[in-house]
Design a protein around this motif. Structure first.
Motif, PDB file in Angstrom:
ATOM      1  N   UNK A 123       0.824  -1.305   0.033  1.00  0.00           N
ATOM      2  CA  UNK A 123       0.105  -0.008  -0.192  1.00  0.00           C
ATOM      3  C   UNK A 123       0.683   1.125   0.068  1.00  0.00           C
ATOM      4  N   UNK A 124       2.218   1.071   0.428  1.00  0.00           N
ATOM      5  CA  UNK A 124       3.006   2.393   0.383  1.00  0.00           C
ATOM      6  C   UNK A 124       4.020   2.294  -0.746  1.00  0.00           C
ATOM      7  N   UNK A 125       4.098   1.324  -1.555  1.00  0.00           N
ATOM      8  CA  UNK A 125       4.933   1.201  -2.497  1.00  0.00           C
ATOM      9  C   UNK A 125       4.765   2.184  -3.797  1.00  0.00           C
ATOM     10  N   UNK A 126       5.067   3.455  -3.820  1.00  0.00           N
ATOM     11  CA  UNK A 126       4.851   4.647  -4.580  1.00  0.00           C
ATOM     12  C   UNK A 126       5.439   4.488  -5.830  1.00  0.00           C
ATOM     13  N   UNK A 127       4.718   5.095  -6.985  1.00  0.00           N
ATOM     14  CA  UNK A 127       5.238   5.160  -8.405  1.00  0.00           C
ATOM     15  C   UNK A 127       6.901   5.715  -8.195  1.00  0.00           C
ATOM     16  N   UNK A 176      22.856   0.168 -10.160  1.00  0.00           N
ATOM     17  CA  UNK A 176      23.392  -0.147  -8.989  1.00  0.00           C
ATOM     18  C   UNK A 176      22.432  -0.741  -7.953  1.00  0.00           C
ATOM     19  N   UNK A 177      21.134  -0.334  -8.069  1.00  0.00           N
ATOM     20  CA  UNK A 177      20.094  -0.946  -7.207  1.00  0.00           C
ATOM     21  C   UNK A 177      19.267  -2.155  -7.852  1.00  0.00           C
ATOM     22  N   UNK A 178      19.302  -3.264  -7.203  1.00  0.00           N
ATOM     23  CA  UNK A 178      18.583  -4.432  -7.664  1.00  0.00           C
ATOM     24  C   UNK A 178      17.007  -4.294  -8.030  1.00  0.00           C
ATOM     25  N   UNK A 179      16.627  -4.623  -9.122  1.00  0.00           N
ATOM     26  CA  UNK A 179      15.253  -4.521  -9.455  1.00  0.00           C
ATOM     27  C   UNK A 179      14.563  -5.679  -8.726  1.00  0.00           C
ATOM     28  N   UNK A 180      14.302  -5.390  -7.377  1.00  0.00           N
ATOM     29  CA  UNK A 180      13.871  -6.726  -6.595  1.00  0.00           C
ATOM     30  C   UNK A 180      12.797  -5.966  -5.748  1.00  0.00           C
ATOM     31  N   UNK A 186      -0.321  -3.507  -9.214  1.00  0.00           N
ATOM     32  CA  UNK A 186       0.966  -3.123  -8.651  1.00  0.00           C
ATOM     33  C   UNK A 186       2.106  -3.849  -9.358  1.00  0.00           C
ATOM     34  N   UNK A 187       1.873  -5.243  -9.284  1.00  0.00           N
ATOM     35  CA  UNK A 187       3.154  -6.018 -10.286  1.00  0.00           C
ATOM     36  C   UNK A 187       3.056  -5.653 -11.702  1.00  0.00           C
ATOM     37  N   UNK A 188       2.077  -5.214 -12.192  1.00  0.00           N
ATOM     38  CA  UNK A 188       1.997  -4.917 -13.836  1.00  0.00           C
ATOM     39  C   UNK A 188       2.934  -3.534 -13.707  1.00  0.00           C
ATOM     40  N   UNK A 189       2.797  -2.674 -12.670  1.00  0.00           N
ATOM     41  CA  UNK A 189       3.455  -1.255 -12.678  1.00  0.00           C
ATOM     42  C   UNK A 189       4.982  -1.695 -12.728  1.00  0.00           C
ATOM     43  N   UNK A 225       8.315  -1.306 -15.882  1.00  0.00           N
ATOM     44  CA  UNK A 225       9.645  -0.782 -15.939  1.00  0.00           C
ATOM     45  C   UNK A 225      10.714  -1.698 -15.823  1.00  0.00           C
ATOM     46  N   UNK A 226      10.493  -3.008 -15.434  1.00  0.00           N
ATOM     47  CA  UNK A 226      11.569  -4.053 -15.128  1.00  0.00           C
ATOM     48  C   UNK A 226      10.992  -5.401 -15.380  1.00  0.00           C
TER      49      UNK A 226
END
Length: 475
Positions: free
Chosen positions: A274-278, A289-293, A321-324, A328-329
């Motif tokens: 719920x807090x995972x913002x765009x 350098x940041x893992x798309x994880x 959310x998973x589609x968003x 991007x990754x």
């Protein structure tokens, strides 16, 4: 004493506890004790306990009893000790002391008491959400000490033991207990959420972010000790900075962490959907350098069950959310945990959860059966599911999760992955983890090729899988 005394420090539970243990280790060593890996020959064994769920509490008790059998003095610290205090001390006379988080700053004195046979009065647990840390400038002799593990002050000045973080600089004292190129880095402690099944906020306290400058300084220190990958941990990383007045603090911090000399990969864990913002999704997916994880705490997918848990979302919103993320990754790693058999969970709710897993294509899935936890609202909810039905649902969903995660791993055959090499394998290859795999929980990659070395990050092509574990070759 002429000879330095020896302490064995045993860590149970999550990566947050690992950071707490390294703070304790530095304080213990700074107080004149030697750290030893084995309880044999140790004067004192300190067990950093876990108090999250029933199985973890049992493991903590068993470890304390085993330490007692070694002949050493035994000290209980950590979450279970904080959560139960005097009650644990009474139930477990084998422990020579049961410490609160507030004892961490004076751990050397507490161990001296244990060795001298002086009784330590265990604390009576309190709801730490009502407490806030007091700065040194505000603290008076009469004010209670409120300690937050991972946020401790560096005591004193002068030289510190080799391998310990410097006394200068805006950061906590820390002593690495293990080697290797990966280390957890704590963003914050505590939690302000009120999930009905979780007791953590009561004994870990309100959410307190570490200042960005302090986090960056610790990242530089870790890099100087051979760390290549930082795993950012907290009870809820998506809340980082809200108490500092900046809800975008994590998005701003990630480029700085990834830019630390020597750090090759930054991984964020413990995200609330719920807090995972765009903006945060973009920062994780697009920052070099940041893992798309994405370690997303879904917990369930049925709207009614989630409302009963006092959480947000449902199957449709979570899939969006998973589609968003995948827009991007596309190859981003996603893991989550789920609670089965929560009070009021119907067969239809369970089917909704199973349908979500089928659609979600997660890389790693943890399944846990619900059980009542002391001090939680859920323990008093109506509609308890029969334990036999809970066990059956756990078995069914676990089998589905294993099948689906293996399929997701199989989908990666033929793709290229970036692997951090962490151990030498038995067959001449190296074992490591790709960007979609967090330490210990998400599987590994066995890499074959020429000229490989521990600590390298290499690009390899996936040639096969065994469940969630992959096999890959470097050309």
């Amino acid at each position: 004493m002429s000879a330095r005394r020896k302490v064995s420090l045993v860590t149970l539970g999550c990566a947050r506890n690992e950071v707490d243990s390294e703070e304790l280790a530095a304080r213990i060593e700074g107080a004149g004790w030697d750290l030893t890996a084995s309880s044999e020959g140790a004067d004192v064994v300190v067990v950093n306990t876990c108090g999250f769920i029933e199985a973890a509490k049992k493991d903590s008790i068993d470890t304390l009893l085993a330490a007692h059998d070694s002949g050493a003095k035994v000290v209980a610290a950590g979450c279970m000790a904080e959560r139960y205090g005097a009650e644990l001390a009474e139930a477990l006379p084998e422990a020579d002391a049961v410490l609160s988080f507030d004892d961490y700053g004076t751990i050397g004195d507490r161990l001296d008491d244990v060795m001298a046979g002086r009784e330590h009065r265990p604390h009576v647990p309190r709801d730490r959400r009502t407490l806030l840390p007091i700065s040194p400038a505000e603290r008076s002799a009469s004010a209670p000490q409120v300690s937050i593990p991972g946020h401790g002050e560096v005591p004193g000045h002068g030289d510190l033991p080799e391998g310990t973080a410097p006394a200068s600089g805006p950061r906590v004292l820390r002593r690495r207990l293990g080697g290797g190129p990966v280390a957890p880095l704590k963003l914050a402690s505590g939690c302000d959420r009120r999930c009905t099944f979780c007791a953590i906020p009561a004994f870990r306290g309100a959410y307190v972010s570490r200042p960005p400058a302090e986090v960056l300084e610790e990242a530089r220190w870790l890099a100087g000790h051979g760390v290549r990958e930082l795993v950012l941990v907290s009870e809820n990383s998506t809340s980082y900075g809200k108490d500092l007045g900046d809800l975008r603090a994590l998005e701003k911090l990630l480029p700085g962490l990834a830019g630390v000399d020597g750090i090759e990969r930054v991984r964020v864990s413990y995200l609330q959907p719920a807090e995972t913002r765009p903006g945060l999704i973009e920062a994780i997916c697009a920052t070099p350098g940041v893992a798309p994880y994405f370690d997303l705490s879904f917990q369930h997918a049925s709207g009614p069950v989630l409302r009963s848990m006092r959480r947000f979302g449902d199957r449709e919103r979570f899939l969006q959310l998973l589609d968003q993320i995948r827009a991007q990754a596309p190859e981003a790693g996603v893991r989550s945990n789920f609670i089965v058999g929560f009070p009021g969970e119907s067969e239809a709710d369970f089917d909704e959860l199973a349908a979500f897993l089928t659609d979600a294509r997660l890389d790693a899935i943890g399944v846990f059966g619900y059980s009542d936890e002391d001090g939680t609202e859920a323990a008093h909810l109506d509609g308890k599911v029969d334990p036999a039905d809970v066990a059956a649902r756990v078995e069914e969903l676990t089998a589905l999760a294993e099948e689906l995660s293996a399929q997701r791993a199989e989908d990666r055959i033929g793709t290229e992955v970036r692997v951090l090499l962490e151990e030498k394998g038995e067959d001449g290859g190296f074992e490591g983890r790709a960007e979609h795999q967090a330490p210990e929980v998400d599987g590994t990659v066995t890499v074959h090729g020429e000229g490989l070395a521990l600590g390298d990050i290499v690009t390899a092509r996936v040639t096969g899988n065994d469940g969630v574990d992959l096999v890959a070759d470097v050309s």
